[in-house]
Enzyme design. Structure first.
Site, mmCIF file in Angstrom:
data_model
loop_
_atom_site.group_PDB
_atom_site.id
_atom_site.type_symbol
_atom_site.label_atom_id
_atom_site.label_comp_id
_atom_site.label_asym_id
_atom_site.label_seq_id
_atom_site.Cartn_x
_atom_site.Cartn_y
_atom_site.Cartn_z
ATOM 1 N N CYS A 1 0.841 -1.199 0.000
ATOM 2 C CA CYS A 1 0.000 0.000 0.000
ATOM 3 C C CYS A 1 0.884 1.259 0.000
ATOM 4 O O CYS A 1 1.592 1.513 -0.957
ATOM 5 C CB CYS A 1 -0.966 -0.027 1.173
ATOM 6 S SG CYS A 1 -2.358 1.116 0.976
ATOM 7 N N HIS B 1 -3.779 -5.599 0.881
ATOM 8 C CA HIS B 1 -3.525 -6.021 2.253
ATOM 9 C C HIS B 1 -4.091 -7.431 2.464
ATOM 10 O O HIS B 1 -4.990 -7.866 1.759
ATOM 11 C CB HIS B 1 -4.222 -5.093 3.252
ATOM 12 C CG HIS B 1 -3.715 -3.691 3.241
ATOM 13 N ND1 HIS B 1 -2.495 -3.340 3.762
ATOM 14 C CD2 HIS B 1 -4.283 -2.549 2.783
ATOM 15 C CE1 HIS B 1 -2.326 -2.041 3.638
ATOM 16 N NE2 HIS B 1 -3.392 -1.528 3.045
#
Length: 501
Positions: free
Chosen positions: A342, A439
């Site tokens: 991310c 994630h």
């Protein structure tokens, strides 16, 4: 019929409220009670994605798992995601409402009591029992006006409270009795009893302490909870606990079948969703370390893991201030691998452009330059669950995305993943530098095993066998069951659940 409701408040932050609520949810579920967790207001950059693409705190996602439920935005209607020391992103019912400064938030938070009560009403209509987690402490009476997290909520929703004290940090008698002394009479009347958490040794040794608290506070003791070692196998709620652990969970030499793969993760200033590492930390053949500020990345590291961050450009300045950019470049020059997730993926690129200030002050920053990609911040926020396959191994993947910004560049021609048939993430030519927006990848045993095998091959060469891959999902469920069993032995559960109304 409306569900009965009980709230767990604490004498301070990090006294164990989240884990106790999760454990009580599992206790109720095992007793056949339709239970759901609830936290009116949470402050965390660790977020989970609900099926409809909303955000809630990951602690509530764990509690939902304990209750046997999927996540819902109603379980955490207000989520505050700090972007700096003085500004936060405010998420209401899973969607970004606005960005506010700390002073502005304190003045306006009372207006969010209405959506909080709406969410509670929906949960009450769908379940038999709601277990509510407070935030911080009701003893912070300077924050009482406009409060929606502790007594302000409890009074508005008429929810009885059990106060939790942490004996491990010391001064628990003063903490419980002091809370009673600073609360006004109406707030104190909401507390029906207290419990002591994190006791090491024979709880009978604290009998006199319990009696002293009961006499001074007028509240009955509902139990003394032992130190819950199983909690180390569950995700930490925030970076405070992670910073205190610093070096995480390490396997003993007896557990390891060979030289461990050494993974190091710098503890970023605005670190987010660092629970991505929890499955790795439990691997017998992995030596995982969080590197606290002021400490260098160890030279014997095999993989540097850069987590997400709530403010990517500000994090670049923090990394440089710690000297970690030199450590990471030296690590790469000597053949080390790097994975960015991310915001960590954005950090690895050549440049980050934020012309309109969507991720902090407007401006442009040079990244670490380890991947040929560039990120442009925009107003849209991607929040979704995803499924697909690994681009390098024939294994499925599933996870979620929470990010601002779009990343392009030639290294995206070598993706990490294929999500819905589309390439996702990026890899360097030699495959040692990787980045992805997804994630939760390591929660899947098959993907985790494939990734560890590839990293071990890069780092250790011939010693690249399958190794031992722990079943993380089973480990979490086992830990929740263990905590529930210990709570049933330590607490007067019947009396505690009878308090709920």
């Amino acid at each position: 019929m409306s569900a009965r409701t009980l709230m767990i408040q604490g004498t301070g932050s990090d006294v164990g409220k989240s884990i106790i609520v999760a454990g009580l949810c599992r206790v109720a579920r095992r007793r056949g009670i339709g239970v759901a967790p609830f936290k009116p207001q949470n402050m965390s950059n660790n977020a989970a994605v609900t099926p409809d693409g909303g955000e809630i705190g990951r602690a509530q996602a764990l509690q939902a798992l304990a209750a046997g439920l999927d996540t819902s935005v109603d379980m955490n209607p207000v989520l505050i995601k700090p972007e700096s020391d003085r500004a936060s992103q405010i998420v209401v019912h899973g969607r970004v409402l606005e960005r506010q400064g700390a002073a502005q938030w304190i003045g306006r938070r009372g207006a969010l009591l209405a959506p909080v009560l709406e969410s509670l009403g929906r949960l009450r209509a769908a379940h038999d029992l709601i277990i509510v987690e407070g935030a911080g402490s009701p003893a912070e009476v300077n924050l009482r006006r406009g409060d929606i997290a502790n007594m302000g909520f409890a009074r508005a929703a008429d929810v009885p409270v059990c106060l939790l004290g942490d004996i491990d940090r010391g001064g628990v008698i003063a903490a419980v009795v002091g809370t009673r002394q600073v609360l006004d009479a109406a707030d104190a009347a909401m507390i029906e009893g207290f419990a002591i958490n994190k006791f090491r040794g024979d709880p009978r040794l604290f009998d006199d302490g319990v009696l002293a608290i009961e006499r001074a506070s007028g509240w009955p003791c509902l139990g003394v909870i032992p130190w819950l070692h199983e909690a180390a196998r569950l995700p930490a709620e925030d970076a405070v606990a992670t910073a205190r652990q610093a070096h995480g969970i390490r396997s003993s030499d007896a557990e390891r079948s060979r030289r461990p793969l050494r993974i190091a993760a710098p503890l970023l200033s605005r670190i987010a969703n660092f629970d991505d590492a929890d499955p790795l930390r439990q691997e017998p053949d992995v030596d995982f370390s969080f590197i606290p500020p002021g400490q260098p990345v160890p030279r014997d590291t095999d993989v540097v893991l850069l987590f997400g961050t709530k403010s990517t450009r500000a994090e670049l300045n923090f990394i440089e201030h710690q000297g970690w950019h030199h450590d990471i470049h030296a690590h790469v020059r000597t053949g080390g691998a790097v994975l960015g997730l991310c915001g960590g993926f954005q950090l690895l690129g050549e440049r980050i452009d934020d012309t309109d200030g969507h991720d902090g002050p407007a401006g442009h920053s040079s990244g670490l330059g380890l991947l040929d990609v560039r990120t442009r911040m925009d107003a849209g926020k991607v929040v979704r669950r995803v499924t697909g396959r690994c681009a390098l191994a024939d294994v499925p993947v599933h996870g979620y995305e929470i990010h601002v910004g779009d990343t392009i560049g030639s290294d995206r021609d070598r993706p990490m993943l294929l999500i819905d048939g589309r390439p996702e993430g990026a890899r360097s030519v030699d495959g040692r530098i990787e980045g992805s927006y997804v994630h939760g990848l390591f929660g899947d045993e098959r993907y985790r095993r494939a990734w560890l095998k590839r990293q071990r091959s890069l780092a250790i060469g011939s010693d690249a066998g399958e190794g031992i891959a722990s079943n993380y999902a089973v480990s979490v469920q086992t830990a929740l069951d263990g905590i529930a069993t210990r709570l049933e032995a330590a607490l007067d559960i019947d009396r505690l659940f009878a308090i709920a109304r």
